[in-house]
Design a protein around this motif. Sequence first.
Motif, PDB file in Angstrom:
ATOM      1  N   LEU A 150       0.751  -1.380   0.087  1.00 11.92           N
ATOM      2  CA  LEU A 150       0.156   0.025  -0.064  1.00 11.92           C
ATOM      3  C   LEU A 150       0.800   1.131   0.001  1.00 11.92           C
ATOM      4  CD1 LEU A 150      -2.824   1.781   0.517  1.00 11.92           C
ATOM      5  CD2 LEU A 150      -2.239   1.314   2.866  1.00 11.92           C
ATOM      6  N   ALA A 151       0.613   2.121  -0.743  1.00 16.66           N
ATOM      7  CA  ALA A 151       1.203   3.459  -0.980  1.00 16.66           C
ATOM      8  C   ALA A 151       1.042   4.224   0.412  1.00 16.66           C
ATOM      9  CB  ALA A 151       0.779   4.331  -2.063  1.00 16.66           C
ATOM     10  N   SER A 203      -0.189   7.657  -7.460  1.00 13.63           N
ATOM     11  CA  SER A 203       0.276   7.063  -6.324  1.00 13.63           C
ATOM     12  C   SER A 203      -0.122   5.880  -6.059  1.00 13.63           C
ATOM     13  CB  SER A 203       0.718   8.238  -5.234  1.00 13.63           C
ATOM     14  OG  SER A 203       1.219   7.428  -4.197  1.00 13.63           O
ATOM     15  N   GLN A 204      -1.460   5.942  -5.946  1.00 14.37           N
ATOM     16  CA  GLN A 204      -2.211   4.664  -5.366  1.00 14.37           C
ATOM     17  C   GLN A 204      -2.236   3.622  -6.419  1.00 14.37           C
ATOM     18  OE1 GLN A 204      -3.295   4.288  -2.217  1.00 14.37           O
ATOM     19  NE2 GLN A 204      -2.075   6.093  -1.675  1.00 14.37           N
ATOM     20  N   ALA A 260      -7.997   3.126  -6.823  1.00 18.05           N
ATOM     21  CA  ALA A 260      -7.042   2.157  -7.002  1.00 18.05           C
ATOM     22  C   ALA A 260      -7.208   0.807  -6.845  1.00 18.05           C
ATOM     23  CB  ALA A 260      -5.664   2.410  -6.249  1.00 18.05           C
ATOM     24  N   LYS A 261      -7.923   0.358  -5.570  1.00 15.57           N
ATOM     25  CA  LYS A 261      -8.337  -0.666  -5.114  1.00 15.57           C
ATOM     26  C   LYS A 261      -9.607  -1.440  -6.173  1.00 15.57           C
ATOM     27  CE  LYS A 261      -5.927  -1.351  -1.571  1.00 15.57           C
ATOM     28  NZ  LYS A 261      -4.946  -2.494  -1.330  1.00 15.57           N
ATOM     29  N   ASP A 301      -8.878   8.359  -4.146  1.00 23.11           N
ATOM     30  CA  ASP A 301      -7.807   7.927  -4.805  1.00 23.11           C
ATOM     31  C   ASP A 301      -7.451   6.445  -4.298  1.00 23.11           C
ATOM     32  OD1 ASP A 301      -7.352   8.915  -2.265  1.00 23.11           O
ATOM     33  OD2 ASP A 301      -5.373   9.690  -2.890  1.00 23.11           O
ATOM     34  N   TYR A 302      -7.620   6.054  -3.284  1.00 23.75           N
ATOM     35  CA  TYR A 302      -7.308   4.766  -2.635  1.00 23.75           C
ATOM     36  C   TYR A 302      -8.216   3.729  -3.142  1.00 23.75           C
ATOM     37  CZ  TYR A 302      -7.556   1.011   0.977  1.00 23.75           C
ATOM     38  OH  TYR A 302      -7.568  -0.263   1.410  1.00 23.75           O
ATOM     39  N   HIS A 309      -2.340  12.183  -7.015  1.00 28.20           N
ATOM     40  CA  HIS A 309      -2.862  11.330  -5.826  1.00 28.20           C
ATOM     41  C   HIS A 309      -3.276   9.916  -6.543  1.00 28.20           C
ATOM     42  CE1 HIS A 309      -3.644  15.328  -3.823  1.00 28.20           C
ATOM     43  NE2 HIS A 309      -2.883  14.733  -2.974  1.00 28.20           N
ATOM     44  N   THR A 359       1.001   1.583  -6.883  1.00 26.76           N
ATOM     45  CA  THR A 359       1.492   0.559  -6.003  1.00 26.76           C
ATOM     46  C   THR A 359       0.434  -0.779  -6.018  1.00 26.76           C
ATOM     47  OG1 THR A 359       2.636   2.192  -4.646  1.00 26.76           O
ATOM     48  CG2 THR A 359       1.826   0.064  -3.648  1.00 26.76           C
ATOM     49  N   ALA A 360      -0.916  -0.324  -5.990  1.00 23.34           N
ATOM     50  CA  ALA A 360      -1.949  -1.172  -5.923  1.00 23.34           C
ATOM     51  C   ALA A 360      -1.913  -2.165  -7.244  1.00 23.34           C
ATOM     52  CB  ALA A 360      -3.376  -0.745  -5.729  1.00 23.34           C
ATOM     53  N   TYR A 418      -0.601   6.099   3.221  1.00 20.16           N
ATOM     54  CA  TYR A 418      -1.929   6.431   3.338  1.00 20.16           C
ATOM     55  C   TYR A 418      -2.492   6.514   4.925  1.00 20.16           C
ATOM     56  CZ  TYR A 418      -6.345   7.746   0.967  1.00 20.16           C
ATOM     57  OH  TYR A 418      -7.594   8.615   0.409  1.00 20.16           O
TER      58      TYR A 418
END
Length: 254
Positions: free
Chosen positions: A91-92, A114-115, A163-164, A159-160, A111, A118-119, A94
């Motif tokens: 996880l970036a 970035s997420q 990405a998920k 953002d999170y 933003h 990594t994801a 967070y």
Amino acid sequence: MTKPLTDQVVLVTGGGRGLGAAIATAFAREGARVAINYLKNKGKAEALAKDLGPNALAIKCDVRATDNVASMVREVTETLGAPTTLVHNALADYSFNGDGRDDLKTLTPDHLTSQFETAAIGGLNTIKAVRPGMEEAGFGRIITIGSNLVQNPVVPYHDYTAAKSALLALTRTAAVELGPLGITVNMVSGGLLRTTDASAGTPEAVFDMIADNTPLRRVTTPAEAADSVLFFASPWGRAVTGQNLIVDGGLVFG
């Protein structure tokens, strides 16, 4: 083909702390050999590997970089054996603090990038790196770590959650492609866990609210979420692929 957990070599990305550390610990408890990937938390990762014993390895790698990931998998293979199981948990940086999050007025493409790197890109890089060994063995277990915010974005962490969502899509498309090779690909989606570095900034009132609205009347712990990951790697999960298991005590259904 199935393999008991005792015969598995497990690579956990982002394994040095929080949920990743709980996942690594759970696999080691069941007798698996475990590679603990980290990027910044060298001290925590090495301490965890020492605690878990001689069949654990701490290894630094930036999962966003294809060459780094390939080197990591080679080192794991040389030390512990070819990975039979990948848990993509990285996880970036967070913080789950609704008051401090970026809203649509302040959110920038950086933003999201970035997420996403990594994801989703980290997921792609690690899946590609472990695939040859799994294909040769005719066996593989890939588990990605998602979020129940995809199903119920009660707090808009844009953002999170985006990405998920991308990682969930990759999980399902990879399951279709890799299934004929004996490789299953599934996701475990936790809710807010009590407590990780990412949830350390969450106000106590939020944890209480979640507990009050969850059938089990408590907040899920990293250890509880980790045990669900074991199911997908175990012989009992051999006929399950392309699925997203939400592990949050029943807060979110579906």
